[in-house]
Each structure stands twice: as structure tokens, then as C-alpha cells.
Design a protein around this motif. Structure first.
Motif, PDB file in Angstrom:
ATOM      1  N   PRO A 141      13.794   2.418   6.987  1.00 27.71           N
ATOM      2  CA  PRO A 141      14.709   1.579   7.775  1.00 27.71           C
ATOM      3  C   PRO A 141      14.293   1.351   9.219  1.00 27.71           C
ATOM      4  CG  PRO A 141      15.621   3.791   7.479  1.00 27.71           C
ATOM      5  CD  PRO A 141      14.408   3.698   6.597  1.00 27.71           C
ATOM      6  N   HIS A 142      13.363   2.164   9.725  1.00 28.94           N
ATOM      7  CA  HIS A 142      12.994   2.050  11.142  1.00 28.94           C
ATOM      8  C   HIS A 142      11.514   1.708  11.351  1.00 28.94           C
ATOM      9  CE1 HIS A 142      16.935   3.547  11.999  1.00 28.94           C
ATOM     10  NE2 HIS A 142      16.697   4.693  11.397  1.00 28.94           N
ATOM     11  N   VAL A 143      10.852   1.277  10.294  1.00 33.45           N
ATOM     12  CA  VAL A 143       9.439   0.924  10.391  1.00 33.45           C
ATOM     13  C   VAL A 143       9.254  -0.504   9.880  1.00 33.45           C
ATOM     14  CG1 VAL A 143       7.092   1.474   9.621  1.00 33.45           C
ATOM     15  CG2 VAL A 143       8.706   3.320  10.160  1.00 33.45           C
ATOM     16  N   HIS A 144       8.449  -1.269  10.589  1.00 26.76           N
ATOM     17  CA  HIS A 144       8.240  -2.679  10.245  1.00 26.76           C
ATOM     18  C   HIS A 144       6.782  -2.925   9.914  1.00 26.76           C
ATOM     19  CE1 HIS A 144       7.549  -7.012  11.616  1.00 26.76           C
ATOM     20  NE2 HIS A 144       8.194  -7.086  10.479  1.00 26.76           N
ATOM     21  N   LEU A 145       6.526  -3.541   8.762  1.00 24.49           N
ATOM     22  CA  LEU A 145       5.170  -3.924   8.372  1.00 24.49           C
ATOM     23  C   LEU A 145       4.787  -5.166   9.168  1.00 24.49           C
ATOM     24  CD1 LEU A 145       2.701  -3.513   6.548  1.00 24.49           C
ATOM     25  CD2 LEU A 145       3.857  -4.893   4.803  1.00 24.49           C
ATOM     26  N   ALA A 146       3.967  -4.974  10.204  1.00 22.71           N
ATOM     27  CA  ALA A 146       3.746  -6.037  11.180  1.00 22.71           C
ATOM     28  C   ALA A 146       2.422  -6.768  11.022  1.00 22.71           C
ATOM     29  CB  ALA A 146       3.836  -5.460  12.592  1.00 22.71           C
ATOM     30  N   ALA A 147       1.403  -6.105  10.440  1.00 21.46           N
ATOM     31  CA  ALA A 147       0.078  -6.727  10.427  1.00 21.46           C
ATOM     32  C   ALA A 147      -0.832  -6.021   9.439  1.00 21.46           C
ATOM     33  CB  ALA A 147      -0.543  -6.676  11.829  1.00 21.46           C
ATOM     34  N   ALA A 148      -1.960  -6.651   9.180  1.00 23.28           N
ATOM     35  CA  ALA A 148      -3.014  -6.045   8.364  1.00 23.28           C
ATOM     36  C   ALA A 148      -4.360  -6.559   8.838  1.00 23.28           C
ATOM     37  CB  ALA A 148      -2.827  -6.360   6.885  1.00 23.28           C
ATOM     38  N   ALA A 149      -5.385  -5.740   8.604  1.00 22.13           N
ATOM     39  CA  ALA A 149      -6.757  -6.135   8.930  1.00 22.13           C
ATOM     40  C   ALA A 149      -7.650  -5.821   7.751  1.00 22.13           C
ATOM     41  CB  ALA A 149      -7.252  -5.390  10.171  1.00 22.13           C
ATOM     42  N   THR A 150      -8.463  -6.776   7.363  1.00 25.02           N
ATOM     43  CA  THR A 150      -9.454  -6.590   6.309  1.00 25.02           C
ATOM     44  C   THR A 150     -10.462  -7.729   6.407  1.00 25.02           C
ATOM     45  OG1 THR A 150      -9.837  -6.408   3.915  1.00 25.02           O
ATOM     46  CG2 THR A 150      -8.068  -7.864   4.620  1.00 25.02           C
ATOM     47  N   ARG A 151     -11.631  -7.492   5.866  1.00 19.97           N
ATOM     48  CA  ARG A 151     -12.653  -8.541   5.882  1.00 19.97           C
ATOM     49  C   ARG A 151     -12.566  -9.446   4.653  1.00 19.97           C
ATOM     50  NH1 ARG A 151     -16.046  -7.856  10.020  1.00 19.97           N
ATOM     51  NH2 ARG A 151     -16.216  -5.805  10.996  1.00 19.97           N
ATOM     52  N   ASN A 152     -11.582  -9.201   3.800  1.00 27.94           N
ATOM     53  CA  ASN A 152     -11.371 -10.027   2.613  1.00 27.94           C
ATOM     54  C   ASN A 152     -10.354 -11.119   2.948  1.00 27.94           C
ATOM     55  OD1 ASN A 152     -10.200 -10.986   0.095  1.00 27.94           O
ATOM     56  ND2 ASN A 152     -11.268  -9.300  -0.919  1.00 27.94           N
ATOM     57  N   GLN A 153     -10.836 -12.323   3.142  1.00 25.78           N
ATOM     58  CA  GLN A 153      -9.968 -13.415   3.591  1.00 25.78           C
ATOM     59  C   GLN A 153      -8.890 -13.745   2.564  1.00 25.78           C
ATOM     60  OE1 GLN A 153     -10.184 -14.857   6.751  1.00 25.78           O
ATOM     61  NE2 GLN A 153      -8.165 -15.611   6.127  1.00 25.78           N
ATOM     62  N   GLU A 154      -9.211 -13.649   1.303  1.00 21.22           N
ATOM     63  CA  GLU A 154      -8.223 -13.933   0.255  1.00 21.22           C
ATOM     64  C   GLU A 154      -7.042 -12.961   0.365  1.00 21.22           C
ATOM     65  OE1 GLU A 154      -7.972 -14.292  -4.636  1.00 21.22           O
ATOM     66  OE2 GLU A 154      -9.915 -14.045  -3.621  1.00 21.22           O
ATOM     67  N   ARG A 155      -7.353 -11.690   0.618  1.00 19.47           N
ATOM     68  CA  ARG A 155      -6.279 -10.710   0.773  1.00 19.47           C
ATOM     69  C   ARG A 155      -5.462 -10.980   2.032  1.00 19.47           C
ATOM     70  NH1 ARG A 155      -9.461  -5.053  -0.811  1.00 19.47           N
ATOM     71  NH2 ARG A 155      -9.393  -5.365  -3.082  1.00 19.47           N
ATOM     72  N   LEU A 156      -6.137 -11.359   3.104  1.00 24.23           N
ATOM     73  CA  LEU A 156      -5.416 -11.675   4.342  1.00 24.23           C
ATOM     74  C   LEU A 156      -4.439 -12.826   4.133  1.00 24.23           C
ATOM     75  CD1 LEU A 156      -8.107 -11.466   7.180  1.00 24.23           C
ATOM     76  CD2 LEU A 156      -6.273  -9.839   6.676  1.00 24.23           C
ATOM     77  N   ASP A 157      -4.897 -13.860   3.452  1.00 27.55           N
ATOM     78  CA  ASP A 157      -4.039 -15.029   3.222  1.00 27.55           C
ATOM     79  C   ASP A 157      -2.818 -14.648   2.384  1.00 27.55           C
ATOM     80  OD1 ASP A 157      -5.845 -16.535   4.647  1.00 27.55           O
ATOM     81  OD2 ASP A 157      -6.842 -17.358   2.869  1.00 27.55           O
ATOM     82  N   LYS A 158      -3.032 -13.860   1.363  1.00 25.48           N
ATOM     83  CA  LYS A 158      -1.916 -13.441   0.510  1.00 25.48           C
ATOM     84  C   LYS A 158      -0.946 -12.552   1.281  1.00 25.48           C
ATOM     85  CE  LYS A 158      -0.743 -10.947  -3.731  1.00 25.48           C
ATOM     86  NZ  LYS A 158       0.404 -11.826  -3.984  1.00 25.48           N
ATOM     87  N   PHE A 159      -1.492 -11.629   2.084  1.00 30.38           N
ATOM     88  CA  PHE A 159      -0.644 -10.720   2.863  1.00 30.38           C
ATOM     89  C   PHE A 159       0.234 -11.502   3.847  1.00 30.38           C
ATOM     90  CE2 PHE A 159       0.256  -7.930   6.448  1.00 30.38           C
ATOM     91  CZ  PHE A 159       0.653  -6.762   5.824  1.00 30.38           C
ATOM     92  N   ALA A 160      -0.364 -12.466   4.542  1.00 31.20           N
ATOM     93  CA  ALA A 160       0.388 -13.277   5.502  1.00 31.20           C
ATOM     94  C   ALA A 160       1.518 -14.032   4.815  1.00 31.20           C
ATOM     95  CB  ALA A 160      -0.547 -14.246   6.210  1.00 31.20           C
TER      96      ALA A 160
END
Length: 404
Positions: free
Chosen positions: A30-49
């Protein structure tokens, strides 16, 4: 915390299996927010966003430059931990880093010093001592109602060495093989239950398949300073599986679906190239074609093999509902609600440390002590002798402090 006094913004570095597995716990807190991710896999970044309406970065450096990020979860290969912890610590970000902490004691010590110098918390997980059944075992031990602990055992047989692996996972010098990768879980469980301070170990490790050139099994005898003996037995060569003894429940929590006998071993033997094997591993990560639905709740708490604690007045082991206690007069079940998970406990340990100054159990020194057992187990096997340990630490707080 830079976000608000009530919430912790966290970014994930690495969206493989480990990184993806932590997402539900972050979302559930309840007090933690998933704010960002970093990876060199662009497909994963797009899906995460798209999935989480969150920020994405190509590198940990970029993510750690974001002033709105309070903490990072580092789920990258072990050989990158030293550099990635340095980047996060110097950016004043609190840190959860995957086990094992490092490959050498020197690297681990440097990480501890960096975190302390920069005033950030360093926690290592997810390891299976965070799991509610293991923590409940510790609670029962601490209560004293079964008397003092006489011995602790964790035995695990599975297919680890034949699951799809990236090259570094099969190189001991990079932290590969079951002693580094899975012993980290076993020794963490055993040390939590035994009080933390291992006096000495004697171990034998083996590499039985030259095509998978890292340790695939080990037998480790541990003796604690308080006299408690323990054994950690691990065999990842895909013959007998401990799930036959643990109600068909495996380490992820679901019922085991073994299918064809030795399926993992057969699949790897039929893989045409190392590149094809890496592709199988990538496909099991976040957004991959073989990835599981990490948001789907498990039906049982996970079994990391068979863990048995023997005390003066009874024994304790896991059951599908929680724990079985074999007391002097009767055998009974201790039910553990499924709402709590080991990964949620990881996130909560960081939150309680940052928000309330609660000293974490699984800090850098605790992780270095686990790493020392891994390193000394490999050394003991080579030298064929008992070795004494020097970086061990006691359990600093009761397990209940994690779950406030």
C-alpha cells in the motif's frame, strides 16, 4: 522519500524472470509505487510502459538520475551487481539487490561500505527465508514451546541445471551453478532458523555434466556457534524431484506439473545452440512468449525443497496450509494466510527501513554472511576439509519486525 512521506517510488533494473516476479509484490504494497524500469530490451520496455503507465529507461544510470525514484530493485546478473549497486548508492537510492550479493567477499564488503557511506539501505532478496512458512518456523523456535533446536535440514532435488540458462549462469567464476545461485536460498533459510552465526562448514560439490560446466549438486554440513548442526543438500540434475515429498508443490507455489519424466533435461539436450537456449530463457521473462502470469495468485506457499527443524519437544515442516508441528502429545497444522508472500516481505522490509528506521534483517552484512557460506563450500570441496567462517552475523531482530 522524495515522493511523499507515505509512499516509496521504486524502479526495477532488469525485467527477466526475477524482475518480473517482484512486480506483483510492489503493486500489492500500500505504500510502494512501481514507478519505472530499466532494461536493454526495448520490447519489454514498451510493454512495461503500457502495462503500468510507468517511466522506462535503457540503463540503470538513466533510471538513477531520476529525482523521483527513491529506491531500485536490481535484478541483473550477479557479475553486474557490484557496479549497479555502486551506481545506485552514489545516486542516493535505497537498494534491493538479487541474491547472491556478489561473487567474492571483497565485492560484498565494498557494496556494504558504499551503501553506508551514501546513507542508503541495502537489502538482499528475494531469498526463501522471507517466505511466511520459514518465518513462522522461526517464530515457533523463538517462542521456546518446542524447546531448543537440535538440528535443521534443507534438501532440494529438481531440474535447475537443465532449465534454460544464459552463459554466466553456468560459469562458477561469475556466480553460476547451484552453490551460488541456489545455495544462497538454502543457507539463508538455515541461518535464519539457526540464529545466523555459522561456525564452520564441510562441503562436497560436483559437476556431473561437462556440457553444463558449473556445480549441479552439493552436500554441505554446517555447525553453528551455538552447536546446532544443519545440512544443505541440493541436486539439480533432473532425476528425482523433491516435489514428490512436498505435496507436489514447488518453489513457485503452484502444483508441480512435471509432464514427461526429465522434461527439462530432454529439452536442453535437444536445443540446437547456446543462442537458442538463451532465447528460451528470454522468452520466460517479462512479456515473453513463455512467461507466466505473474499477477495470478498462487494457491500455496512455495516449498524450497524439504525443510525440517527438529527441536527437543517436536519437529516442524511445511504443509500446503502452512506448517505441520509434530509435538509431544499431538500433530497439528499451523495455518498461514496466503495474502502474505515472501516477495511482499522483501518490499516491506525495505519500506519499514526507509519510512520508520526499522533495522533490516537481510542487510548487506547478512548477505555477505550467506555469500561466505557459498564461497567456503566451494573451497571446502576443493580442499576436502572443514573450514571456519569469519563474517557471520546473528539474526538482529525477531522475524515479526519484518511484518509490522
Amino acid at each position: 522519500m522524495t515522493s511523499t512521506s507515505q509512499h516509496l517510488n521504486i524502479g526495477i533494473v532488469g525485467l527477466g524472470i526475477a524482475g518480473a516476479s517482484m512486480i506483483p509484490a510492489i503493486l500489492d504494497h500500500p505504500h510502494v509505487h512501481l514507478a519505472a524500469a530499466a532494461t536493454r530490451n526495448q520490447e519489454r520496455l514498451d510493454k512495461f510502459a503500457k502495462d503500468y503507465n510507468a517511466k522506462t529507461y535503457y540503463s540503470i544510470d538513466e533510471l538513477c538520475m531520476d529525482p523521483e525514484i527513491d529506491a531500485v530493485y536490481i535484478a541483473t546478473p550477479t557479475e553486474l551487481h557490484t557496479e549497479h549497486v555502486r551506481i545506485a548508492a552514489e545516486a542516493k537510492k535505497h537498494i534491493i539487490v538479487e541474491k547472491p550479493l556478489a561473487v567474492s567477499i571483497e565485492e560484498a564488503t565494498n557494496m556494504i561500505e558504499l551503501a553506508e557511506k551514501n546513507g542508503v539501505y541495502l537489502i538482499v532478496g528475494h531469498s526463501h527465508s522471507f517466505e511466511p512458512p520459514i518465518q513462522k518456523m522461526k517464530e515457533i523456535i523463538d517462542s521456546g514451546r518446542l524447546g531448543k533446536v537440535l538440528m535443521i535440514h534443507n534438501w532440494y532435488y529438481n531440474d535447475w541445471i537443465y532449465r534454460p540458462r544464459t552463459p554466466e549462469e553456468l560459469k562458477t567464476e561469475l556466480g553460476g551453478g547451484v552453490t551460488y545461485r541456489q545455495g544462497s536460498h538454502q543457507f539463508d533459510i538455515i541461518r535464519l532458523l539457526g540464529g545466523g552465526e555459522v561456525r564452520s562448514i564441510r562441503a562436497v560439490t560436483n559437476i556431473s555434466d561437462p556440457e553444463r560446466p558449473a556445480e549441479g549438486n552439493h552436500t554441505v554440513f554446517l555447525e553453528f556457534e551455538n552447536g546446532i548442526p544443519a545440512t544443505a543438500v541440493y541436486n539439480g540434475y533432473d532425476h528425482f524431484h523433491t516435489t514428490e515429498l512436498t505435496y507436489n508443490i514447488g518453489e513457485g507455489g503452484p502444483l508441480s506439473n512435471s509432464g514427461t519424466y526429465a522434461q527439462a533435461r530432454r529439452t536442453i539436450k535437444e536445443t540446437n545452440s547456446p543462442e537458442d537456449e538463451v532465447a528460451l530463457k528470454v522468452a520466460a521473462g517479462y512479456g515473453g512468449s513463455r512467461s507466466k502470469n505473474y499477477q495470478e495468485a498462487e494457491k500455496h506457499h512455495p516449498f524450497f525443497g524439504l525443510t525440517i527443524v527438529s527441536c527437543e519437544k517436536g519437529d516442524i515442516r511445511q504443509s500446503p496450509e502452512g506448517l505441520l508441528v509434530y509435538g509431544e502429545e499431538d500433530k497439528y497444522t499451523v495455518t498461514i494466510p496466503m495474502e502474505e508472500t515472501g516477495r511482499l516481505n522483501v518490499i516491506n522490509e525495505l519500506y519499514e527501513a526507509v519510512a520508520h528506521g526499522e533495522k533490516p534483517i537481510h542487510d548487506g552484512r547478512w548477505a555477505r554472511a550467506n555469500l561466505e557460506v557459498c564461497v567456503k563450500a566451494l573451497q571446502s570441496s576443493k580442499e576436502r576439509k572443514e573450514l571456519h567462517l569469519q563474517f557471520q552475523v546473528p539474526v538482529k531482530e525477531t522475524v515479526e519486525n519484518i511484518r509490522k
